[in-house]
Design a protein around this motif. Structure first.
Motif, short mmCIF file in Angstrom:
data_model
loop_
_atom_site.label_atom_id
_atom_site.label_comp_id
_atom_site.label_asym_id
_atom_site.label_seq_id
_atom_site.Cartn_x
_atom_site.Cartn_y
_atom_site.Cartn_z
N VAL A 197 0.82 -1.21 0.00
CA VAL A 197 0.00 0.00 0.00
C VAL A 197 0.86 1.27 0.00
O VAL A 197 0.47 2.29 -0.56
N LEU A 198 2.04 1.20 0.60
CA LEU A 198 2.88 2.39 0.76
C LEU A 198 3.12 3.18 -0.53
O LEU A 198 3.03 4.41 -0.51
N SER A 252 -0.07 5.32 -1.34
CA SER A 252 -0.29 6.42 -0.40
C SER A 252 0.86 7.41 -0.44
O SER A 252 0.66 8.62 -0.32
N PHE A 253 2.10 6.92 -0.63
CA PHE A 253 3.25 7.81 -0.75
C PHE A 253 3.09 8.75 -1.95
O PHE A 253 3.42 9.92 -1.87
N PHE A 254 2.61 8.20 -3.05
CA PHE A 254 2.48 9.00 -4.27
C PHE A 254 1.52 10.16 -4.06
O PHE A 254 1.79 11.30 -4.44
N GLY A 308 8.65 21.96 -7.25
CA GLY A 308 7.96 20.86 -6.61
C GLY A 308 7.95 19.61 -7.46
O GLY A 308 7.89 18.49 -6.94
N PHE A 309 8.02 19.79 -8.76
CA PHE A 309 8.02 18.64 -9.66
C PHE A 309 9.23 17.74 -9.39
O PHE A 309 9.16 16.53 -9.58
N VAL A 310 10.32 18.34 -8.92
CA VAL A 310 11.50 17.56 -8.58
C VAL A 310 11.16 16.55 -7.49
O VAL A 310 11.45 15.35 -7.59
N THR A 311 10.52 17.04 -6.42
CA THR A 311 10.12 16.16 -5.32
C THR A 311 9.05 15.17 -5.77
O THR A 311 9.09 13.99 -5.41
N MET A 312 8.11 15.66 -6.57
CA MET A 312 7.04 14.79 -7.05
C MET A 312 7.60 13.67 -7.91
O MET A 312 7.20 12.50 -7.77
N ALA A 313 8.54 14.01 -8.75
CA ALA A 313 9.15 12.99 -9.61
C ALA A 313 9.91 11.97 -8.77
O ALA A 313 9.85 10.76 -9.04
N VAL A 329 9.97 6.52 -6.43
CA VAL A 329 9.94 5.63 -5.25
C VAL A 329 8.77 4.66 -5.36
O VAL A 329 8.90 3.46 -5.11
N SER A 330 7.60 5.19 -5.73
CA SER A 330 6.42 4.33 -5.90
C SER A 330 6.64 3.31 -7.00
O SER A 330 6.26 2.14 -6.87
#
Length: 453
Positions: free
Chosen positions: A58-59, A62-64, A244-249, A254-255
């Motif tokens: 699940v992580l 939910s992480f995404f 923020g796209f850097v962190t989002m990417a 990770v997902s």
């Protein structure tokens, strides 16, 4: 008074600032990581090892969704730090307002899609066989609470951007302690099983959000939000999005890694191999807390001084942050190498899992001492608002290096190919980051001109 606190980022000695910023961040990450570890230990001992694998499935989902809030928070925090450094209070306020509005809009929409496609997403992320049903119970409840988590992640980044690391630390500690208390009652006392674990997690998000709301409504924050600040500003949204796209990417990768690894490991060793990875991933979150704390503490210092045109202080902050983080990484490395079997035995008494985990854990942590340079280097570009190199360097470790390795090496070396991919990716990405960071310092930082507007 609040303005004076922010200005300390540009006047106090860098070593002193790094300690002031990093220690609270490290403590917050530590408590949050302990929460994740203990949560996993509770679930493994009170529900069973399959429950650990179910949560690991699940992580990534939910992480995404939560990462949307983190991305908006870190992207906006970079803008706010530089705006405060340049004494542009109006821009800082407008940025904060836009962060709140866009976080609510995006995460609520994404949460709805996550619930609609639940039965497709869970198997796709490795929730197969005996893992599916407990994963489904946990998923449904946690995803409902993820927009709240997104707001807390966003708010926490803004608190740190104001130069208030102690309050950011408290915001991380409150949900961690709350989750552990609720875990005990919901799982052990009330015997709610996976449902109890999920409600404990969601309840902890609510506690965190309540504290963050209190912070911004009190005199402790200099960002006194006005109704007009909530209206979208195209230029600010573009700046938040680019950073923020850097962190989002990074979180999306990770997902994706969870998806790939859970499926590869399920094919190679079934549920037990997925559980081994779940234990190791928790240890990665926990053991790296001091290194990640230095990285978090470094961000507002670099951003503020860059906005204030104090390039010498920026260079000093880079050097000292790398030095401190590398020393802490070396300490983590030694502890993992010596105590891997003891660590594994805390999570479960399953003989097969205990046999596999220590060796795998040692390989995963083998290159930890050198990743300080990679983390600080990529964080630097994000702190100063240079989205393209920040994006490339952030993804270099887990995306460009790690994913190809885990797709190729297991075909030749089985499970060992999975574990050896971790240190190889760390080494390659650190070399890449060193090249770009050295070039930036030589060519641009020495003659930096402020880009704040």
């Amino acid at each position: 008074m609040a303005r004076v606190n922010a200005e300390k980022l540009g006047t106090e000695p860098i070593s002193q600032l790094l300690i002031k910023q990093s220690v609270p961040a490290s403590i917050g990450i530590l408590v949050m990581s302990i929460n994740i570890l203990v949560d996993t230990i509770f679930v493994g001992n009170w529900i069973g090892p399959i429950a650990i694998a179910a949560i690991n499935v699940v992580l990534p989902v939910s992480f995404f969704i939560a990462a949307l809030g983190m991305a908006i928070g870190i992207g906006g925090a970079s803008v706010i730090s530089r705006a405060l450094g340049a004494d542009l209070k109006e821009k800082a306020l407008k940025t904060f307002g836009n962060q709140i509005s866009i976080t609510l809009l995006i995460t609520l929409s994404t949460m709805a899609l996550g619930l609609i496609f639940m039965n497709t997403l869970i198997p796709a992320f490795g929730g197969k066989g005996d893992i599916f049903e407990p994963a489904k119970i946990y998923y449904r409840i946690v995803v409902i609470g993820v927009p709240i988590l997104a707001l807390t992640m966003m708010g926490n980044s803004v608190i740190r951007a104001e130069g208030k690391p102690k309050f950011a630390m408290i915001a991380m500690i409150i949900p961690s302690i709350g989750n552990l208390i609720m875990d005990y009652f919901f799982i052990n006392v009330f015997d709610w099983g996976m449902m109890g674990a999920a409600w404990a997690t969601t309840g902890s998000y609510i506690l965190c959000l309540l504290y963050i709301i209190y912070f911004f409504m009190s005199s402790k924050s200099e960002l006194k939000l006005r109704y007009q600040d909530l209206g979208f500003d195209a230029n600010i949204l573009k700046e938040i999005a680019s950073l923020g796209f850097v962190t989002m990417a990074r979180q999306a990768v990770v997902s994706l890694i969870y998806l790939i690894l859970n499926n590869i490991l399920f094919k190679l060793g079934g549920e037990n191999s997925v559980t081994v990875y779940a234990i190791i991933s928790r240890m990665l979150m926990f053991a790296l807390f001091p290194v990640l704390g230095v990285t978090q503490g470094f961000l507002p210092i670099a951003g503020f001084n860059y906005g204030a045109n104090k390039s010498e202080r920026v260079r000093e902050s880079i050097n000292k942050a790398i030095l401190y983080a590398a020393g802490l990484g070396l300490l983590v490395f030694g502890l993992i190498m010596f105590f891997a079997p003891e660590i594994a035995s805390v999570f479960t008494q399953d003989a097969d899992i205990l046999e596999k985990t220590p060796s795998a854990m040692r390989w995963v942590f083998a290159a930890i001492p050198i990743i300080a340079l990679q983390l600080i280097g990529s964080a630097y570009f994000q702190a100063i608002g240079k989205a393209k190199p920040a994006f490339f360097l952030t993804l270099s470790r887990q995306g460009f290096c790690f994913i190809p390795l885990i797709l190729i090496l297991p075909k030749f070396y089985g499970e060992f190919g999975v574990w050896i991919s971790f240190p190889l990716a760390d080494i390659l990405s650190t070399i890449i980051t060193a090249f770009f960071l050295n070039r930036e310092i030589k060519k641009n930082l020495l003659n930096k001109k402020s880009t704040i507007s």
